[in-house]
Design an enzyme around this catalytic site. Sequence first.
Site, PDB file in Angstrom:
ATOM      1  N   PHE A 152      52.595  56.890  72.190  1.00 16.91           N
ATOM      2  CA  PHE A 152      53.483  55.824  71.718  1.00 16.91           C
ATOM      3  C   PHE A 152      53.343  55.564  70.228  1.00 16.91           C
ATOM      4  O   PHE A 152      54.264  55.039  69.588  1.00 16.91           O
ATOM      5  CB  PHE A 152      53.247  54.540  72.521  1.00 16.91           C
ATOM      6  CG  PHE A 152      52.137  53.655  72.037  1.00 16.91           C
ATOM      7  CD1 PHE A 152      52.391  52.581  71.191  1.00 16.91           C
ATOM      8  CD2 PHE A 152      50.829  53.869  72.448  1.00 16.91           C
ATOM      9  CE1 PHE A 152      51.374  51.745  70.757  1.00 16.91           C
ATOM     10  CE2 PHE A 152      49.800  53.036  72.025  1.00 16.91           C
ATOM     11  CZ  PHE A 152      50.076  51.966  71.171  1.00 16.91           C
ATOM     12  N   LYS A 153      52.221  55.956  69.640  1.00 17.97           N
ATOM     13  CA  LYS A 153      52.029  55.735  68.204  1.00 17.97           C
ATOM     14  C   LYS A 153      53.083  56.457  67.365  1.00 17.97           C
ATOM     15  O   LYS A 153      53.398  56.049  66.250  1.00 17.97           O
ATOM     16  CB  LYS A 153      50.636  56.209  67.775  1.00 17.97           C
ATOM     17  CG  LYS A 153      49.467  55.742  68.641  1.00 17.97           C
ATOM     18  CD  LYS A 153      49.199  54.271  68.545  1.00 17.97           C
ATOM     19  CE  LYS A 153      48.103  53.799  69.485  1.00 17.97           C
ATOM     20  NZ  LYS A 153      46.764  54.243  69.172  1.00 17.97           N
ATOM     21  N   ASP A 154      53.656  57.536  67.915  1.00 16.43           N
ATOM     22  CA  ASP A 154      54.687  58.281  67.180  1.00 16.43           C
ATOM     23  C   ASP A 154      55.903  57.407  66.863  1.00 16.43           C
ATOM     24  O   ASP A 154      56.553  57.595  65.831  1.00 16.43           O
ATOM     25  CB  ASP A 154      55.163  59.489  67.988  1.00 16.43           C
ATOM     26  CG  ASP A 154      54.110  60.580  68.115  1.00 16.43           C
ATOM     27  OD1 ASP A 154      53.382  60.809  67.143  1.00 16.43           O
ATOM     28  OD2 ASP A 154      54.028  61.199  69.194  1.00 16.43           O
TER      29      ASP A 154
ATOM     30  N   THR B 221      46.067  57.388  67.420  1.00 20.05           N
ATOM     31  CA  THR B 221      46.579  56.978  66.110  1.00 20.05           C
ATOM     32  C   THR B 221      46.392  58.075  65.071  1.00 20.05           C
ATOM     33  O   THR B 221      47.286  58.340  64.260  1.00 20.05           O
ATOM     34  CB  THR B 221      45.885  55.686  65.631  1.00 20.05           C
ATOM     35  OG1 THR B 221      46.246  54.618  66.492  1.00 20.05           O
ATOM     36  CG2 THR B 221      46.304  55.333  64.217  1.00 20.05           C
TER      37      THR B 221
END
Length: 474
Positions: free
Chosen positions: A112-114, A145
Amino acid sequence: MKYCSTRGGVTGLTFEDALYTGYAEDGGILLPEKIPTITKDTLKCWSKLSYVELVKEIIPYFVGEDEIPKDELNGLLDKAFGRFTHPDVAPISRLNDGLNIIELFHGVTWAFKDLALSCVGQFLEYFLNKRQKHLTIIVGTSGDTGSAAIEAIRGLKWVDIVVLLPKGRCSRVQEHQMTSVIEDNVHVFRVDGSSDDLDIPIKNVFMDIPFKRKHNLTSINSINWARVMVQTAHYIYSYLQMCPNCDGEVEIVIPTGACGNVTSGCLARQMGVPLRLVCAVTTNDIVARTVNDGDYSMADTVNQTLATAMDIQIPYNMERIWSLMTGGDAPRIKALMDEFEKTGKVQVPNDIREKTKEIIVDTFVATDDVVRTTMRRTFEKDQYHVCPHTAIGVAYHFRELDSKQNTDGRPPRVIIATASVKKFQEAVLSAGLTPVEHPEVTSLLEKETKSQEMRKGENWEEMLRKAIEMISMK
């Protein structure tokens, strides 16, 4: 829109200033000076938007046209999301028994960090190209991250990135995603310690204000405001997908470690989106203790669990959440954080805890055995694989389902899938399942790697400073 520190010593920053700021110079972290509001009518108008279209509507609430004109902003966002592999960017899988999972892992590094960091990279390139200015980014990572930040920054002309990862505490895939990048502007250190351990030299460097200014240092951990800002989009998107008439609440279950993602959810709620949140955590349970009992205290050790990216004992974004809950009462936040930084613990006042509980309505702590059982159950029930972090959120749903309580009137629930299961083959095997072979994973693990070591007993802060000085001399 202007930005200020949670501790009151820094105010009036532009978005560009905020983008360059990790920890503020007074030790705090940044929030908007005023939280914008979204009306119900506006939400209804957004209900048919795609994910990218929605992001284009949300970001201008925080970034004025005087800093990034709308057409240019939209171009940056199109480029940021151009490498995502699913046409919906963040699709929701609707499985049996009300299990809804928003898949935030269709970016380059499968996490999800993308979503946020792809945008942060574009924002940095936009401003630094204009200023002809070099920046060095320092990132401490617990798993995802680091790789997402590297992908956002690799090859950029005006940025170098230094990543510290906890050696042996990431999955093999996570570590290879960081150490296999060979661009000259990427510098990776494997540290003999936990993610909390490696945060200490990073914060010490940021607190040396002359050094920070001399070398133009920033961070794009969830310390960085721009990440929290972009992440509000997947909360609003989840709400609109589950409640397009905007006539009720939606519950979102968040597997979390440092609470950056949770902060984005709290912010969306304060902007006017009818959300209720659940924090799902590993046995490193400081977030659950803080929300339930006001016990913000570090444990003696960090447990190493299957959900490696959540193995954190200092969820520093709680400071932001308390600031939101107190209406930005900086002296009070500073007093709480001063006590925590001196003693490693602080008791959260009842009024702040009660205000927090209005938004974070529940917490859930999962052992590794629960994670394994949930991974198996989800696959056997729905032929659907979840990563160990996502499994903790799904386990909360199963607990509620198995309690046999009357669910009439319960709001629809969405579980945040923080990463793809293909990053965690070890956890799949531990759960007694057979990993699916992915050619992209095989190719990744065959790549040569490049990294430096920070060993126990060495002076990590001195090593970090030397690396930064060498970058500045290039």
